[in-house]
Design a protein around this motif. Sequence first.
Motif, PDB file in Angstrom:
ATOM      1  N   PHE A  36       0.674  -1.102   0.244  1.00  0.00           N
ATOM      2  CA  PHE A  36       0.106   0.202   0.233  1.00  0.00           C
ATOM      3  C   PHE A  36       1.005   0.983  -0.186  1.00  0.00           C
ATOM      4  N   ARG A  37       0.469   1.649  -0.881  1.00  0.00           N
ATOM      5  CA  ARG A  37       1.282   3.346  -0.737  1.00  0.00           C
ATOM      6  C   ARG A  37       0.670   4.751  -0.408  1.00  0.00           C
ATOM      7  N   GLN A  38       1.317   5.774   0.455  1.00  0.00           N
ATOM      8  CA  GLN A  38       0.422   6.946   1.516  1.00  0.00           C
ATOM      9  C   GLN A  38       1.154   8.350   0.204  1.00  0.00           C
ATOM     10  N   ALA A  39       0.773   8.992   0.028  1.00  0.00           N
ATOM     11  CA  ALA A  39       1.458   9.833  -0.412  1.00  0.00           C
ATOM     12  C   ALA A  39       1.655  11.206   0.044  1.00  0.00           C
ATOM     13  N   PRO A  40       2.127  11.956   0.111  1.00  0.00           N
ATOM     14  CA  PRO A  40       2.268  13.150   1.122  1.00  0.00           C
ATOM     15  C   PRO A  40       0.636  13.823   1.301  1.00  0.00           C
ATOM     16  N   GLY A  41       0.248  13.464   2.347  1.00  0.00           N
ATOM     17  CA  GLY A  41      -0.845  13.988   2.916  1.00  0.00           C
ATOM     18  C   GLY A  41      -2.166  13.434   1.906  1.00  0.00           C
ATOM     19  N   GLN A  42      -2.489  13.213   2.050  1.00  0.00           N
ATOM     20  CA  GLN A  42      -3.247  11.461   1.214  1.00  0.00           C
ATOM     21  C   GLN A  42      -3.590  10.354   1.914  1.00  0.00           C
ATOM     22  N   GLY A  43      -4.335   9.846   1.385  1.00  0.00           N
ATOM     23  CA  GLY A  43      -4.663   8.068   2.630  1.00  0.00           C
ATOM     24  C   GLY A  43      -4.314   7.419   1.839  1.00  0.00           C
ATOM     25  N   ARG A  44      -4.331   6.263   2.957  1.00  0.00           N
ATOM     26  CA  ARG A  44      -3.595   4.795   1.747  1.00  0.00           C
ATOM     27  C   ARG A  44      -4.304   4.612   1.035  1.00  0.00           C
ATOM     28  N   GLU A  45      -4.075   3.311  -0.553  1.00  0.00           N
ATOM     29  CA  GLU A  45      -4.481   3.319  -1.300  1.00  0.00           C
ATOM     30  C   GLU A  45      -3.446   1.986  -1.915  1.00  0.00           C
ATOM     31  N   GLY A  46      -3.980   0.941  -2.291  1.00  0.00           N
ATOM     32  CA  GLY A  46      -3.509  -0.078  -2.519  1.00  0.00           C
ATOM     33  C   GLY A  46      -2.622   0.080  -3.554  1.00  0.00           C
ATOM     34  N   VAL A  47      -2.033  -1.015  -3.916  1.00  0.00           N
ATOM     35  CA  VAL A  47      -0.964  -0.935  -4.970  1.00  0.00           C
ATOM     36  C   VAL A  47      -0.797  -2.721  -5.401  1.00  0.00           C
ATOM     37  N   SER A  48      -0.716  -3.104  -4.609  1.00  0.00           N
ATOM     38  CA  SER A  48      -0.826  -4.860  -5.189  1.00  0.00           C
ATOM     39  C   SER A  48      -0.873  -5.707  -3.817  1.00  0.00           C
ATOM     40  N   CYS A  49      -1.324  -7.188  -4.115  1.00  0.00           N
ATOM     41  CA  CYS A  49      -1.612  -8.010  -3.517  1.00  0.00           C
ATOM     42  C   CYS A  49      -0.900  -9.761  -3.669  1.00  0.00           C
ATOM     43  N   ILE A  50      -1.208  -9.983  -3.319  1.00  0.00           N
ATOM     44  CA  ILE A  50      -0.380 -11.264  -3.602  1.00  0.00           C
ATOM     45  C   ILE A  50      -0.630 -12.777  -2.562  1.00  0.00           C
ATOM     46  N   SER A  51      -1.381 -13.551  -3.068  1.00  0.00           N
ATOM     47  CA  SER A  51      -1.392 -14.727  -2.409  1.00  0.00           C
ATOM     48  C   SER A  51      -1.380 -15.329  -1.065  1.00  0.00           C
ATOM     49  N   ALA A  52      -1.448 -15.980  -0.548  1.00  0.00           N
ATOM     50  CA  ALA A  52      -0.917 -17.111   0.706  1.00  0.00           C
ATOM     51  C   ALA A  52       0.164 -17.771  -0.125  1.00  0.00           C
ATOM     52  N   THR A  53      -0.471 -18.742  -1.322  1.00  0.00           N
ATOM     53  CA  THR A  53       0.001 -19.757  -1.853  1.00  0.00           C
ATOM     54  C   THR A  53       1.318 -19.123  -3.530  1.00  0.00           C
ATOM     55  N   ALA A  54       1.040 -17.874  -2.989  1.00  0.00           N
ATOM     56  CA  ALA A  54       1.284 -17.348  -4.319  1.00  0.00           C
ATOM     57  C   ALA A  54       0.913 -16.655  -5.561  1.00  0.00           C
ATOM     58  N   ASP A  55       0.300 -18.213  -5.707  1.00  0.00           N
ATOM     59  CA  ASP A  55      -0.028 -18.067  -7.257  1.00  0.00           C
ATOM     60  C   ASP A  55      -1.299 -16.843  -7.679  1.00  0.00           C
ATOM     61  N   VAL A  56      -1.667 -16.650  -7.038  1.00  0.00           N
ATOM     62  CA  VAL A  56      -2.580 -15.420  -6.948  1.00  0.00           C
ATOM     63  C   VAL A  56      -2.319 -13.715  -6.994  1.00  0.00           C
ATOM     64  N   THR A  57      -1.968 -12.686  -8.579  1.00  0.00           N
ATOM     65  CA  THR A  57      -1.279 -11.776  -7.812  1.00  0.00           C
ATOM     66  C   THR A  57      -2.499 -10.199  -7.999  1.00  0.00           C
ATOM     67  N   HIS A  58      -2.531  -9.447  -7.456  1.00  0.00           N
ATOM     68  CA  HIS A  58      -3.938  -7.970  -8.283  1.00  0.00           C
ATOM     69  C   HIS A  58      -2.483  -7.132  -8.002  1.00  0.00           C
ATOM     70  N   TYR A  59      -2.861  -6.697  -8.764  1.00  0.00           N
ATOM     71  CA  TYR A  59      -2.656  -4.621  -8.825  1.00  0.00           C
ATOM     72  C   TYR A  59      -3.869  -4.200  -9.387  1.00  0.00           C
ATOM     73  N   THR A  60      -3.349  -2.470  -8.615  1.00  0.00           N
ATOM     74  CA  THR A  60      -4.576  -1.548  -8.723  1.00  0.00           C
ATOM     75  C   THR A  60      -3.148  -0.998 -10.465  1.00  0.00           C
ATOM     76  N   ASP A  61      -4.596  -0.426 -11.127  1.00  0.00           N
ATOM     77  CA  ASP A  61      -4.538  -0.083 -12.635  1.00  0.00           C
ATOM     78  C   ASP A  61      -3.554   0.754 -12.718  1.00  0.00           C
ATOM     79  N   ALA A  62      -2.988   1.777 -12.271  1.00  0.00           N
ATOM     80  CA  ALA A  62      -1.791   2.326 -12.007  1.00  0.00           C
ATOM     81  C   ALA A  62      -0.751   1.478 -12.414  1.00  0.00           C
ATOM     82  N   VAL A  63      -0.334   0.378 -11.793  1.00  0.00           N
ATOM     83  CA  VAL A  63       1.087   0.145 -11.733  1.00  0.00           C
ATOM     84  C   VAL A  63       0.595  -0.957 -12.617  1.00  0.00           C
ATOM     85  N   LYS A  64      -0.050  -1.408 -13.369  1.00  0.00           N
ATOM     86  CA  LYS A  64       0.138  -2.696 -13.920  1.00  0.00           C
ATOM     87  C   LYS A  64       1.373  -2.465 -14.760  1.00  0.00           C
ATOM     88  N   GLY A  65       1.964  -3.522 -15.419  1.00  0.00           N
ATOM     89  CA  GLY A  65       2.974  -3.726 -16.167  1.00  0.00           C
ATOM     90  C   GLY A  65       4.333  -2.628 -16.020  1.00  0.00           C
TER      91      GLY A  65
END
Length: 123
Positions: A36-65
């Motif tokens: 998760f990222r928190q920019a100066p003066g802003q709230g936290r936002e999600g960036v990416s998540c990986i499952s416990a088994t490491a076979d599923v990942t998720h990304y926010t659109d801004a960082v895909k690729g």
Amino acid sequence: VQLVESGGGLVQPGGSLRLSCAASGESVEYYAIGWFRQAPGQGREGVSCISATADVTHYTDAVKGRFTISRDVAKTTVYLQMTNLKPEYTGTYYCAADCTRDIDPDNDALDIWGQGTQVTVSL
């Protein structure tokens, strides 16, 4: 469970950084861990998540690729490889558990947070 981030720093636009999240404690390998990222003066936002088994990942659109999340074989360290960085990616990066596919920082399941590591993208 405890989470400790490292790897932040100052990087020029277009550069790369790899963040690490070292997880310790009982059953840590069963947690989905996210960034998760928190920019100066802003709230936290999600960036990416990986499952416990490491076979599923998720990304926010801004960082895909641009960003890649991964997990070591022991499932105790989660990495965030960041490439082609832009100034708007500046902020404090936190890892947290137990993340979900929507990478929502306000999800009640996220009850374990690290202390954060600072990333600054600037000339």
